[in-house]
Scaffold this motif. Structure first.
Motif, PDB file in Angstrom:
ATOM      1  N   ILE A   1       0.854  -1.188   0.000  1.00 21.46           N
ATOM      2  CA  ILE A   1       0.000   0.000   0.000  1.00 21.46           C
ATOM      3  C   ILE A   1       0.888   1.235   0.000  1.00 21.46           C
ATOM      4  O   ILE A   1       1.874   1.291   0.741  1.00 21.46           O
ATOM      5  CB  ILE A   1      -0.911   0.024   1.246  1.00 21.46           C
ATOM      6  CG1 ILE A   1      -1.830  -1.209   1.288  1.00 21.46           C
ATOM      7  CG2 ILE A   1      -1.746   1.296   1.276  1.00 21.46           C
ATOM      8  CD1 ILE A   1      -2.682  -1.292   2.534  1.00 21.46           C
TER       9      ILE A   1
ATOM     10  N   TYR B   1      -5.695  -6.856   6.405  1.00 23.42           N
ATOM     11  CA  TYR B   1      -5.241  -6.940   5.017  1.00 23.42           C
ATOM     12  C   TYR B   1      -3.840  -7.528   4.923  1.00 23.42           C
ATOM     13  O   TYR B   1      -3.585  -8.470   4.161  1.00 23.42           O
ATOM     14  CB  TYR B   1      -5.267  -5.550   4.381  1.00 23.42           C
ATOM     15  CG  TYR B   1      -4.660  -5.497   2.982  1.00 23.42           C
ATOM     16  CD1 TYR B   1      -5.344  -6.029   1.895  1.00 23.42           C
ATOM     17  CD2 TYR B   1      -3.412  -4.908   2.768  1.00 23.42           C
ATOM     18  CE1 TYR B   1      -4.793  -5.983   0.619  1.00 23.42           C
ATOM     19  CE2 TYR B   1      -2.865  -4.854   1.490  1.00 23.42           C
ATOM     20  CZ  TYR B   1      -3.550  -5.391   0.429  1.00 23.42           C
ATOM     21  OH  TYR B   1      -3.007  -5.352  -0.828  1.00 23.42           O
TER      22      TYR B   1
ATOM     23  N   SER C   1     -22.437  -6.709   5.086  1.00 21.73           N
ATOM     24  CA  SER C   1     -22.080  -5.504   4.324  1.00 21.73           C
ATOM     25  C   SER C   1     -22.763  -4.247   4.872  1.00 21.73           C
ATOM     26  O   SER C   1     -22.289  -3.128   4.640  1.00 21.73           O
ATOM     27  CB  SER C   1     -22.423  -5.684   2.851  1.00 21.73           C
ATOM     28  OG  SER C   1     -23.816  -5.926   2.685  1.00 21.73           O
TER      29      SER C   1
ATOM     30  N   GLU D   1     -16.971  -1.658   7.477  1.00 23.54           N
ATOM     31  CA  GLU D   1     -16.246  -0.706   6.634  1.00 23.54           C
ATOM     32  C   GLU D   1     -14.877  -1.314   6.369  1.00 23.54           C
ATOM     33  O   GLU D   1     -14.158  -1.659   7.303  1.00 23.54           O
ATOM     34  CB  GLU D   1     -16.082   0.640   7.342  1.00 23.54           C
ATOM     35  CG  GLU D   1     -17.380   1.347   7.680  1.00 23.54           C
ATOM     36  CD  GLU D   1     -17.119   2.618   8.463  1.00 23.54           C
ATOM     37  OE1 GLU D   1     -16.464   3.532   7.914  1.00 23.54           O
ATOM     38  OE2 GLU D   1     -17.544   2.694   9.626  1.00 23.54           O
ATOM     39  N   TYR D   2     -14.511  -1.442   5.105  1.00 25.67           N
ATOM     40  CA  TYR D   2     -13.258  -2.117   4.764  1.00 25.67           C
ATOM     41  C   TYR D   2     -12.036  -1.383   5.296  1.00 25.67           C
ATOM     42  O   TYR D   2     -11.018  -2.004   5.604  1.00 25.67           O
ATOM     43  CB  TYR D   2     -13.163  -2.313   3.254  1.00 25.67           C
ATOM     44  CG  TYR D   2     -14.146  -3.340   2.729  1.00 25.67           C
ATOM     45  CD1 TYR D   2     -13.997  -4.691   3.037  1.00 25.67           C
ATOM     46  CD2 TYR D   2     -15.232  -2.956   1.949  1.00 25.67           C
ATOM     47  CE1 TYR D   2     -14.908  -5.627   2.578  1.00 25.67           C
ATOM     48  CE2 TYR D   2     -16.146  -3.902   1.485  1.00 25.67           C
ATOM     49  CZ  TYR D   2     -15.974  -5.232   1.801  1.00 25.67           C
ATOM     50  OH  TYR D   2     -16.866  -6.160   1.359  1.00 25.67           O
ATOM     51  N   LYS D   3     -12.148  -0.075   5.432  1.00 31.60           N
ATOM     52  CA  LYS D   3     -11.007   0.674   5.964  1.00 31.60           C
ATOM     53  C   LYS D   3     -10.721   0.286   7.416  1.00 31.60           C
ATOM     54  O   LYS D   3      -9.609   0.458   7.895  1.00 31.60           O
ATOM     55  CB  LYS D   3     -11.247   2.178   5.854  1.00 31.60           C
ATOM     56  CG  LYS D   3     -12.373   2.708   6.726  1.00 31.60           C
ATOM     57  CD  LYS D   3     -12.529   4.214   6.541  1.00 31.60           C
ATOM     58  CE  LYS D   3     -13.649   4.772   7.421  1.00 31.60           C
ATOM     59  NZ  LYS D   3     -13.811   6.239   7.244  1.00 31.60           N
TER      60      LYS D   3
ATOM     61  N   PRO E   1      -7.190  -1.653   1.278  1.00 28.93           N
ATOM     62  CA  PRO E   1      -7.187  -0.608   0.244  1.00 28.93           C
ATOM     63  C   PRO E   1      -8.400  -0.804  -0.661  1.00 28.93           C
ATOM     64  O   PRO E   1      -9.085  -1.830  -0.605  1.00 28.93           O
ATOM     65  CB  PRO E   1      -5.880  -0.875  -0.496  1.00 28.93           C
ATOM     66  CG  PRO E   1      -5.654  -2.347  -0.341  1.00 28.93           C
ATOM     67  CD  PRO E   1      -6.184  -2.698   1.018  1.00 28.93           C
ATOM     68  N   SER E   2      -8.670   0.160  -1.517  1.00 32.18           N
ATOM     69  CA  SER E   2      -9.854   0.091  -2.379  1.00 32.18           C
ATOM     70  C   SER E   2      -9.800  -1.091  -3.350  1.00 32.18           C
ATOM     71  O   SER E   2     -10.828  -1.632  -3.746  1.00 32.18           O
ATOM     72  CB  SER E   2     -10.025   1.404  -3.155  1.00 32.18           C
ATOM     73  OG  SER E   2      -8.864   1.661  -3.937  1.00 32.18           O
ATOM     74  N   ASP E   3      -8.582  -1.497  -3.746  1.00 30.61           N
ATOM     75  CA  ASP E   3      -8.443  -2.597  -4.712  1.00 30.61           C
ATOM     76  C   ASP E   3      -8.057  -3.907  -4.029  1.00 30.61           C
ATOM     77  O   ASP E   3      -7.375  -4.752  -4.617  1.00 30.61           O
ATOM     78  CB  ASP E   3      -7.408  -2.241  -5.778  1.00 30.61           C
ATOM     79  CG  ASP E   3      -6.019  -1.994  -5.197  1.00 30.61           C
ATOM     80  OD1 ASP E   3      -5.902  -1.801  -3.960  1.00 30.61           O
ATOM     81  OD2 ASP E   3      -5.037  -2.000  -5.965  1.00 30.61           O
ATOM     82  N   TRP E   4      -8.506  -4.093  -2.797  1.00 36.02           N
ATOM     83  CA  TRP E   4      -8.089  -5.253  -2.001  1.00 36.02           C
ATOM     84  C   TRP E   4      -8.400  -6.587  -2.667  1.00 36.02           C
ATOM     85  O   TRP E   4      -7.619  -7.540  -2.556  1.00 36.02           O
ATOM     86  CB  TRP E   4      -8.733  -5.197  -0.620  1.00 36.02           C
ATOM     87  CG  TRP E   4     -10.233  -5.346  -0.601  1.00 36.02           C
ATOM     88  CD1 TRP E   4     -11.157  -4.349  -0.700  1.00 36.02           C
ATOM     89  CD2 TRP E   4     -10.981  -6.565  -0.488  1.00 36.02           C
ATOM     90  NE1 TRP E   4     -12.429  -4.858  -0.661  1.00 36.02           N
ATOM     91  CE2 TRP E   4     -12.349  -6.210  -0.525  1.00 36.02           C
ATOM     92  CE3 TRP E   4     -10.629  -7.900  -0.356  1.00 36.02           C
ATOM     93  CZ2 TRP E   4     -13.370  -7.159  -0.439  1.00 36.02           C
ATOM     94  CZ3 TRP E   4     -11.643  -8.849  -0.266  1.00 36.02           C
ATOM     95  CH2 TRP E   4     -12.991  -8.478  -0.309  1.00 36.02           C
ATOM     96  N   GLU E   5      -9.531  -6.661  -3.371  1.00 32.75           N
ATOM     97  CA  GLU E   5      -9.917  -7.936  -3.986  1.00 32.75           C
ATOM     98  C   GLU E   5      -8.899  -8.396  -5.021  1.00 32.75           C
ATOM     99  O   GLU E   5      -8.647  -9.601  -5.168  1.00 32.75           O
ATOM    100  CB  GLU E   5     -11.300  -7.821  -4.613  1.00 32.75           C
ATOM    101  CG  GLU E   5     -12.427  -7.687  -3.589  1.00 32.75           C
ATOM    102  CD  GLU E   5     -13.790  -7.569  -4.246  1.00 32.75           C
ATOM    103  OE1 GLU E   5     -14.472  -8.612  -4.359  1.00 32.75           O
ATOM    104  OE2 GLU E   5     -14.158  -6.464  -4.647  1.00 32.75           O
ATOM    105  N   THR E   6      -8.291  -7.450  -5.720  1.00 28.80           N
ATOM    106  CA  THR E   6      -7.279  -7.778  -6.731  1.00 28.80           C
ATOM    107  C   THR E   6      -6.077  -8.464  -6.100  1.00 28.80           C
ATOM    108  O   THR E   6      -5.488  -9.378  -6.682  1.00 28.80           O
ATOM    109  CB  THR E   6      -6.808  -6.495  -7.451  1.00 28.80           C
ATOM    110  OG1 THR E   6      -7.936  -5.858  -8.041  1.00 28.80           O
ATOM    111  CG2 THR E   6      -5.777  -6.817  -8.525  1.00 28.80           C
TER     112      THR E   6
END
Length: 282
Positions: A219, A229, A260, A264-266, A271-276
């Motif tokens: 990150i 993460y 959901s 909150e993922y934060k 990060p915003s692209d965590w799934e990648t």
């Protein structure tokens, strides 16, 4: 905070506890005003607690798979020395002070074990405990320290072990993790295992452990603290198999979707692209 009769708050406080539940409210409380954010709902706090509990069970289960595989692979790697008592030989370990500290811990773990295979070696082999038996009774933390003290080099057991944990480099080639990378992954997963084993909170928690991530997963800017993460990526790097990781991430995504409305993922340091970064190609 909104508390409805249907929330059964008294029962929750009696069975979960005030201080445990308070951990899921920190981000919703304004210390300047001494009040919760508008529309804070007690039922959502309970949902966060339930999410975290299910998350802990899921993560702990997969770490157990990682641990079992790491034990077996460590034994197989050390067998290149053709010595069942190799753990008693300081010549294959580079940090002698830590080696002897580990030996003291291992001796204690053997002495307090009541496993059948330990007793067998006491009776039939004059108390000499072979490598494959010792590794089974030592804690995950001790195993982590044993690996950390291994000598490196082309013909070392450490080289054999890390050969089973190669990752894809930017040039498309498989790369062995360095000792710094590899041991940081193990240490962070070990810490998360202990968090889960003690039913401690994962959500909205900063962790002092800082696993080394491969460049494609870092990150920017580097966060001050680690969260789930970074631990998940360490688990990904240490996965026993691709299939087991895919199965785990499918369950993880299902859990995220189930809750959901409150997570909150934060708060998990995602990060915003965590799934990648979390997924692998089938």
């Amino acid at each position: 905070m909104k508390i409805k009769p249907s929330d059964n708050a008294e029962n929750a406080l009696q069975n979960i506890g005030y201080y445990r539940l308070k951990g899921y409210c920190f981000h919703l409380f304004d210390r300047n005003t001494g009040k919760f954010e508008k529309d804070t709902d007690f039922s959502n706090i309970i949902d966060l607690y339930n999410f975290d509990t299910e998350l802990s069970h899921l993560v702990f289960g997969y770490i157990s798979e990682i641990e079992v595989t790491l034990r077996a692979r460590t034994v197989n790697a050390l067998l290149i020395y053709n010595d069942a008592l190799i753990l008693n030989d300081p010549s294959v370990f580079d940090n002698k002070a830590l080696y002897w500290k580990n030996q003291s811990t291992v001796a204690t773990e053997i002495a307090r074990s009541d496993d059948v295979f330990i007793k067998h070696n006491f009776r039939n082999h004059d108390g000499a405990i072979p490598l494959w038996a010792v590794v089974e009774v030592m804690s995950f933390g001790t195993l982590s320290k044993i690996i950390k003290t291994m000598k490196t080099g082309t013909h070392s057991a450490f080289s054999v072990l890390t050969d089973m944990y190669k990752f894809d480099g930017t040039n498309g080639k498989k790369i062995k993790p360095s000792k710094k990378l590899f041991t940081s992954w193990i240490q962070s997963v070990c810490i998360m295992r202990n968090i889960c084993a003690h039913n401690s909170r994962i959500y909205n928690r900063a962790l002092s452990t800082t696993p080394e991530l491969i460049n494609s997963d870092k990150i920017t800017p580097v966060p001050k603290f680690s969260g789930l993460y970074q631990i998940l990526l360490s688990m990904k790097y240490l996965r026993p198999s691709d299939k087991s990781w895919i199965d785990f991430t499918e369950k993880l995504n299902a859990l995220f979707n189930k809750y959901s409305h409150v997570i909150e993922y934060k708060r998990l340091n995602f990060p915003s692209d965590w799934e990648t970064h979390i997924k692998i190609e089938e």
